[in-house]
Design a protein around this motif. Structure first.
Motif, PDB file in Angstrom:
ATOM      1  N   GLN A 112      60.045 -10.727  14.523  1.00  0.00           N
ATOM      2  CA  GLN A 112      61.358 -11.855  14.801  1.00  0.00           C
ATOM      3  C   GLN A 112      61.786 -11.870  12.974  1.00  0.00           C
ATOM      4  OE1 GLN A 112      62.400 -15.248  13.891  1.00  0.00           O
ATOM      5  NE2 GLN A 112      63.970 -14.569  15.549  1.00  0.00           N
ATOM      6  N   GLU A 113      63.071 -12.382  12.942  1.00  0.00           N
ATOM      7  CA  GLU A 113      63.698 -12.362  11.622  1.00  0.00           C
ATOM      8  C   GLU A 113      62.974 -13.400  10.806  1.00  0.00           C
ATOM      9  OE1 GLU A 113      67.286 -14.665  11.410  1.00  0.00           O
ATOM     10  OE2 GLU A 113      68.043 -13.353   9.850  1.00  0.00           O
ATOM     11  N   THR A 114      62.540 -14.595  11.243  1.00  0.00           N
ATOM     12  CA  THR A 114      61.947 -15.640  10.328  1.00  0.00           C
ATOM     13  C   THR A 114      60.833 -16.096  10.963  1.00  0.00           C
ATOM     14  OG1 THR A 114      63.222 -17.274  11.824  1.00  0.00           O
ATOM     15  CG2 THR A 114      64.335 -16.512  10.014  1.00  0.00           C
ATOM     16  N   SER A 150      70.115 -19.095   2.844  1.00  0.00           N
ATOM     17  CA  SER A 150      69.264 -17.575   2.830  1.00  0.00           C
ATOM     18  C   SER A 150      67.812 -17.862   3.664  1.00  0.00           C
ATOM     19  CB  SER A 150      69.240 -16.891   1.428  1.00  0.00           C
ATOM     20  OG  SER A 150      70.474 -17.132   0.813  1.00  0.00           O
ATOM     21  N   ASN A 151      67.470 -16.910   4.632  1.00  0.00           N
ATOM     22  CA  ASN A 151      66.364 -16.983   5.206  1.00  0.00           C
ATOM     23  C   ASN A 151      65.147 -16.236   4.578  1.00  0.00           C
ATOM     24  OD1 ASN A 151      66.341 -18.996   7.383  1.00  0.00           O
ATOM     25  ND2 ASN A 151      67.608 -17.481   8.602  1.00  0.00           N
ATOM     26  N   PRO A 152      63.988 -16.306   5.205  1.00  0.00           N
ATOM     27  CA  PRO A 152      63.584 -17.545   5.951  1.00  0.00           C
ATOM     28  C   PRO A 152      63.314 -18.946   5.229  1.00  0.00           C
ATOM     29  CG  PRO A 152      61.841 -16.195   5.065  1.00  0.00           C
ATOM     30  CD  PRO A 152      63.005 -15.527   4.542  1.00  0.00           C
ATOM     31  N   ILE A 172      69.043 -25.466   3.933  1.00  0.00           N
ATOM     32  CA  ILE A 172      69.623 -25.825   5.312  1.00  0.00           C
ATOM     33  C   ILE A 172      69.512 -24.872   6.538  1.00  0.00           C
ATOM     34  CG2 ILE A 172      71.337 -27.569   4.759  1.00  0.00           C
ATOM     35  CD1 ILE A 172      73.274 -25.507   4.279  1.00  0.00           C
ATOM     36  N   CYS A 173      69.514 -25.406   7.686  1.00  0.00           N
ATOM     37  CA  CYS A 173      69.465 -24.588   8.855  1.00  0.00           C
ATOM     38  C   CYS A 173      70.467 -25.018   9.887  1.00  0.00           C
ATOM     39  CB  CYS A 173      67.814 -24.348   9.382  1.00  0.00           C
ATOM     40  SG  CYS A 173      67.700 -23.709  11.118  1.00  0.00           S
ATOM     41  N   ASP A 174      70.916 -24.003  10.522  1.00  0.00           N
ATOM     42  CA  ASP A 174      72.011 -24.482  11.457  1.00  0.00           C
ATOM     43  C   ASP A 174      71.593 -24.251  12.969  1.00  0.00           C
ATOM     44  OD1 ASP A 174      74.154 -21.456  11.561  1.00  0.00           O
ATOM     45  OD2 ASP A 174      71.995 -21.875  12.271  1.00  0.00           O
ATOM     46  N   MET A 175      70.297 -24.175  13.158  1.00  0.00           N
ATOM     47  CA  MET A 175      69.769 -24.087  14.431  1.00  0.00           C
ATOM     48  C   MET A 175      69.746 -25.425  15.075  1.00  0.00           C
ATOM     49  SD  MET A 175      68.443 -21.664  16.581  1.00  0.00           S
ATOM     50  CE  MET A 175      69.364 -22.133  17.880  1.00  0.00           C
ATOM     51  N   PRO A 176      69.185 -26.486  14.512  1.00  0.00           N
ATOM     52  CA  PRO A 176      69.546 -27.819  15.247  1.00  0.00           C
ATOM     53  C   PRO A 176      71.003 -28.169  15.530  1.00  0.00           C
ATOM     54  CG  PRO A 176      67.864 -27.955  13.366  1.00  0.00           C
ATOM     55  CD  PRO A 176      68.506 -26.571  13.251  1.00  0.00           C
ATOM     56  N   THR A 289      66.160  -3.839  18.822  1.00  0.00           N
ATOM     57  CA  THR A 289      65.834  -5.378  18.579  1.00  0.00           C
ATOM     58  C   THR A 289      66.798  -5.983  18.453  1.00  0.00           C
ATOM     59  OG1 THR A 289      65.433  -4.796  16.170  1.00  0.00           O
ATOM     60  CG2 THR A 289      63.512  -4.723  18.000  1.00  0.00           C
ATOM     61  N   ARG A 290      66.766  -7.185  17.826  1.00  0.00           N
ATOM     62  CA  ARG A 290      68.089  -8.238  17.360  1.00  0.00           C
ATOM     63  C   ARG A 290      68.710  -7.771  16.183  1.00  0.00           C
ATOM     64  NH1 ARG A 290      72.083 -10.926  18.990  1.00  0.00           N
ATOM     65  NH2 ARG A 290      72.999 -12.182  17.506  1.00  0.00           N
ATOM     66  N   ALA A 291      68.281  -7.064  15.371  1.00  0.00           N
ATOM     67  CA  ALA A 291      68.917  -6.472  14.192  1.00  0.00           C
ATOM     68  C   ALA A 291      69.889  -5.338  14.926  1.00  0.00           C
ATOM     69  CB  ALA A 291      67.815  -5.612  13.391  1.00  0.00           C
ATOM     70  N   ALA A 324      79.762 -22.857  14.237  1.00  0.00           N
ATOM     71  CA  ALA A 324      78.917 -23.941  14.033  1.00  0.00           C
ATOM     72  C   ALA A 324      78.283 -23.686  12.636  1.00  0.00           C
ATOM     73  CB  ALA A 324      77.743 -24.237  15.080  1.00  0.00           C
ATOM     74  N   HIS A 325      78.216 -22.553  12.462  1.00  0.00           N
ATOM     75  CA  HIS A 325      77.327 -21.778  11.091  1.00  0.00           C
ATOM     76  C   HIS A 325      77.995 -22.479  10.091  1.00  0.00           C
ATOM     77  CE1 HIS A 325      75.066 -19.207   8.630  1.00  0.00           C
ATOM     78  NE2 HIS A 325      76.085 -19.086   8.220  1.00  0.00           N
ATOM     79  N   ALA A 326      79.224 -22.617  10.055  1.00  0.00           N
ATOM     80  CA  ALA A 326      79.879 -23.136   8.752  1.00  0.00           C
ATOM     81  C   ALA A 326      80.266 -24.555   8.504  1.00  0.00           C
ATOM     82  CB  ALA A 326      81.519 -22.315   8.750  1.00  0.00           C
TER      83      ALA A 326
HETATM   84  O1  LIG Z   1      69.993 -13.139  15.443  1.00  0.00           O
HETATM   85  P1  LIG Z   1      71.415 -13.708  14.459  1.00  0.00           P
HETATM   86  O2  LIG Z   1      71.597 -12.951  13.225  1.00  0.00           O
HETATM   87  O3  LIG Z   1      72.461 -13.795  15.255  1.00  0.00           O
HETATM   88  O4  LIG Z   1      70.843 -15.234  14.220  1.00  0.00           O
HETATM   89  C1  LIG Z   1      69.691 -15.517  13.634  1.00  0.00           C
HETATM   90  C2  LIG Z   1      69.965 -16.898  12.966  1.00  0.00           C
HETATM   91  O5  LIG Z   1      69.801 -17.557  14.264  1.00  0.00           O
HETATM   92  C3  LIG Z   1      70.176 -19.162  13.879  1.00  0.00           C
HETATM   93  O6  LIG Z   1      71.345 -19.323  13.482  1.00  0.00           O
HETATM   94  C4  LIG Z   1      72.551 -19.382  14.469  1.00  0.00           C
HETATM   95  C5  LIG Z   1      72.846 -20.868  14.959  1.00  0.00           C
HETATM   96  O7  LIG Z   1      71.848 -21.304  15.346  1.00  0.00           O
HETATM   97  C6  LIG Z   1      73.890 -20.883  16.044  1.00  0.00           C
HETATM   98  O8  LIG Z   1      74.180 -22.109  16.388  1.00  0.00           O
HETATM   99  C7  LIG Z   1      75.045 -20.036  15.563  1.00  0.00           C
HETATM  100  O9  LIG Z   1      75.759 -20.694  14.565  1.00  0.00           O
HETATM  101  O10 LIG Z   1      74.839 -18.870  14.995  1.00  0.00           O
HETATM  102  C8  LIG Z   1      73.542 -18.885  14.086  1.00  0.00           C
HETATM  103  C9  LIG Z   1      73.379 -17.266  13.806  1.00  0.00           C
HETATM  104  O11 LIG Z   1      73.354 -16.674  14.982  1.00  0.00           O
HETATM  105  C10 LIG Z   1      68.986 -19.716  12.846  1.00  0.00           C
HETATM  106  O12 LIG Z   1      69.317 -21.097  12.486  1.00  0.00           O
HETATM  107  C11 LIG Z   1      69.175 -18.630  11.708  1.00  0.00           C
HETATM  108  O13 LIG Z   1      68.154 -19.230  10.831  1.00  0.00           O
HETATM  109  C12 LIG Z   1      69.171 -17.312  12.146  1.00  0.00           C
HETATM  110  O14 LIG Z   1      69.150 -16.573  10.864  1.00  0.00           O
END
Ligand SMILES: O=P(O)(O)OC[C@H]1O[C@H](O[C@H]2[C@H](O)[C@@H](O)[C@@H](O)O[C@@H]2CO)[C@H](O)[C@@H](O)[C@@H]1O
Ligand SMILES: NC(=O)c1ccc[n+]([C@@H]2O[C@H](COP(=O)([O-])OP(=O)(O)OC[C@H]3O[C@@H](n4cnc5c(N)ncnc54)[C@H](O)[C@@H]3O)[C@@H](O)[C@H]2O)c1
Ligand SMILES: [Mn+2]
Length: 447
Positions: A112-114, A150-152, A172-176, A289-291, A324-326
């Motif tokens: 998984q990425e992070t 920048s992750n993780p 910061i993180c945009d998952m929440p 995979t997701r990548a 949402a990311h931005a």
């Molecule tokens: O698999 P990815 O590269 O598409 O996304 C990995 C990232 O996933 C989260 O960010 C999401 C976010 O939760 C969603 O609302 C929307 O803005 O897209 C983002 C990117 O897909 C997570 O918070 C990041 O840390 C991950 O890198």
């Protein structure tokens, strides 16, 4: 907010990011409340950045010709006369993300990425890259703030806490944010900003404990009722915007099962990798995979549109979207620049905010953000369940940073072996040895 807002100078570090166009569009959408005088792109891959930078130049010339624009790979040019560094680099790029995700699968472990071994490998690459950006910022614009995506983020945040304790960097993180936007749709609200949330955890390892609307109505019962059936998938309402991303749909749906573990809270979707790692590995395609999904999806879509804009020499009919990311990073810049005291989730030193947890842990909690940075809101005592899980996970994150600093094979093996995602010390060592080989151009040499 006062009329005379001081225009800001921003450099986006990781200019070749697939998210750069949407951040630029979000910044332009918010020019009224976050005026910009200079926008720069910085990357260490000129060819990749050029694809995005050429399109951005056209967008700005058509929509905001007053903004001074520069795309560069020269750190001095990029970081001089800057108010904010918006950092979203991916050290090793998608090619290494693919390795992070595929190597563990050879051993029956989720890549998984992070999270888990993939996140640890990514962290070992990111630490040096982010510290370099912090040092450039402090050398050329010592009063600037870094807003880091920048992750993780968990490992990067621990590294900047330990190695740059006095730096002006917010992780910061945009998952929440993304999940709260989904909650708002479930509740029939216009925006997630109509909710006041209480949340705690580590990055990608947290829980909502309380959600009210602005009239003080408790929104948790309705959310729990929905999530217990559909997780964070919006299929319960009809179509889900992520329907073309199979791995994300899996994740949103799985929150239904993660929620069963603690019906007093709502879980971050990333917790699925810690509670159901075997199922996550079984659901993965070791060849795609997701990548691979992202390279075939977002990267192809965004870069294709950037190249189309450049070829047509106009962005008037662009399909580029603002995500949402931005929005989050713009809110954060505004809070710092104009002392708006916005209430936002940030990854900050615990320092007693969670009274029964390691004060030096980097925790993700609500903060009031103003020109002097974040003021964390106390979350009180957390239950044994979450405390135990977080103690194991924060030990992993701290061991990774110590291993990077000390170039210690032993500590990195301990980090892998301590992760809830890796079944035993032998598999931990096998994955680690494979990752050392794959990351020889990016990790410090371990002894
Ligand atoms: O698999 P990815 O590269 O598409 O996304 C990995 C990232 O996933 C989260 O960010 C999401 C976010 O939760 C969603 O609302 C929307 O803005 O897209 C983002 C990117 O897909 C997570 O918070 C990041 O840390 C991950 O890198
Ligand atoms: N915090 C969050 O919630 C969140 C959300 C989404 C994405 N992200 C992160 O944002 C970053 C960008 O994501 P993406 O998918 O657009 O990646 P991407 O690979 O498309 O772009 C990353 C860019 O960073 C550049 N880069 C790599 N190392 C660098 C260095 N040392 N100095 C300068 N530039 C460097 C690359 O050349 C590339 O152009 C990733 O770290 C990703 O995980 C975080
Ligand atoms: Mn995140």
């Amino acid at each position: 907010m006062s009329k005379e807002l001081k225009p800001q100078s921003i450099v986006i570090a990781g200019g070749g990011s697939t998210f750069t166009p949407e951040i630029i569009l979000m910044l332009l959408d918010n020019a009224e409340t976050l005026p910009i005088r200079t926008l720069k792109l910085y990357d260490n891959d000129p060819e990749r950045q050029k694809i995005v930078a050429d399109a951005v130049e056209i967008i700005l010339s058509e929509r905001a010709p007053h903004i001074e624009y520069l795309a560069t790979t020269d750190p001095k040019e990029a970081f001089t006369d800057i108010d904010f560094v918006m950092a979203h680099i991916r050290v090793g790029k998608y090619a290494m993300r693919e390795q992070d995700e595929k190597i563990p699968l050879k051993y029956g472990v989720i890549g998984q990425e992070t999270c888990g071994p993939g996140g640890i490998a990514y962290g070992m690459r990111s630490i040096g890259g982010v510290l370099e950006l912090v040092d450039y910022m402090e050398r050329y614009s010592p009063d600037a703030w870094m807003l880091n995506y920048s992750n993780p983020a968990a490992i990067v945040a621990e590294a900047t806490r330990k190695l740059r304790p006095n730096s002006k960097i917010l992780n910061i993180c945009d998952m929440p944010i993304g999940l709260e936007s989904r909650m708002a749709k479930v509740l029939g609200l216009e925006s997630r900003k109509e909710m006041d949330v209480r949340y705690y955890g580590l990055n990608h390892f947290g829980w909502w404990t309380d959600i009210h609307d602005k009239n003080g109505n408790d929104l948790m019962p309705k959310l729990k009722e929905y999530i217990s059936k559909h997780g964070f998938s919006l299929e319960g309402l009809g179509k889900d915007p992520k329907e073309n991303d199979p791995s994300w749909m899996d994740t949103y749906r799985k929150a239904k099962d993660v929620y069963q573990l603690d019906p007093y809270t709502l879980p971050n979707t990333y917790l699925k990798y810690y509670f159901f790692p075997d199922e996550a590995a079984e659901h993965s395609d070791p060849n795609f995979t997701r990548a691979n999904e992202v390279m075939a999806g977002r990267e192809k879509r965004v870069f294709g549109e950037c190249m189309r804009i450049t070829e047509m020499k106009t962005a008037k009919d662009t399909k580029l979207e603002v995500g949402a990311h931005a929005s989050y990073i713009v809110d954060l810049a505004r809070a710092i620049a104009y002392n708006s005291h916005e209430r936002m989730l940030l990854i900050v030193p615990n320092n007693g905010s969670i009274v029964n947890f390691d004060p030096t842990a980097m925790v993700e909690i609500p903060c009031i953000v103003g020109s002097n940075g974040p003021e964390p809101l106390t979350q009180g005592e957390i239950p044994r369940f979450q405390k135990g899980l977080m103690e194991q996970q924060v030990a992993v994150e701290k061991l990774v940073v110590e291993a990077w600093v000390e170039k210690s094979y032993q500590k990195l093996w301990q980090a892998f072996a301590t992760s809830k995602i890796i079944p035993n010390a032998k598999v931990a060592k096998d994955i680690l040895d494979n990752m050392i080989e794959a990351n020889k151009d990016f990790w410090p040499e371990l002894h």
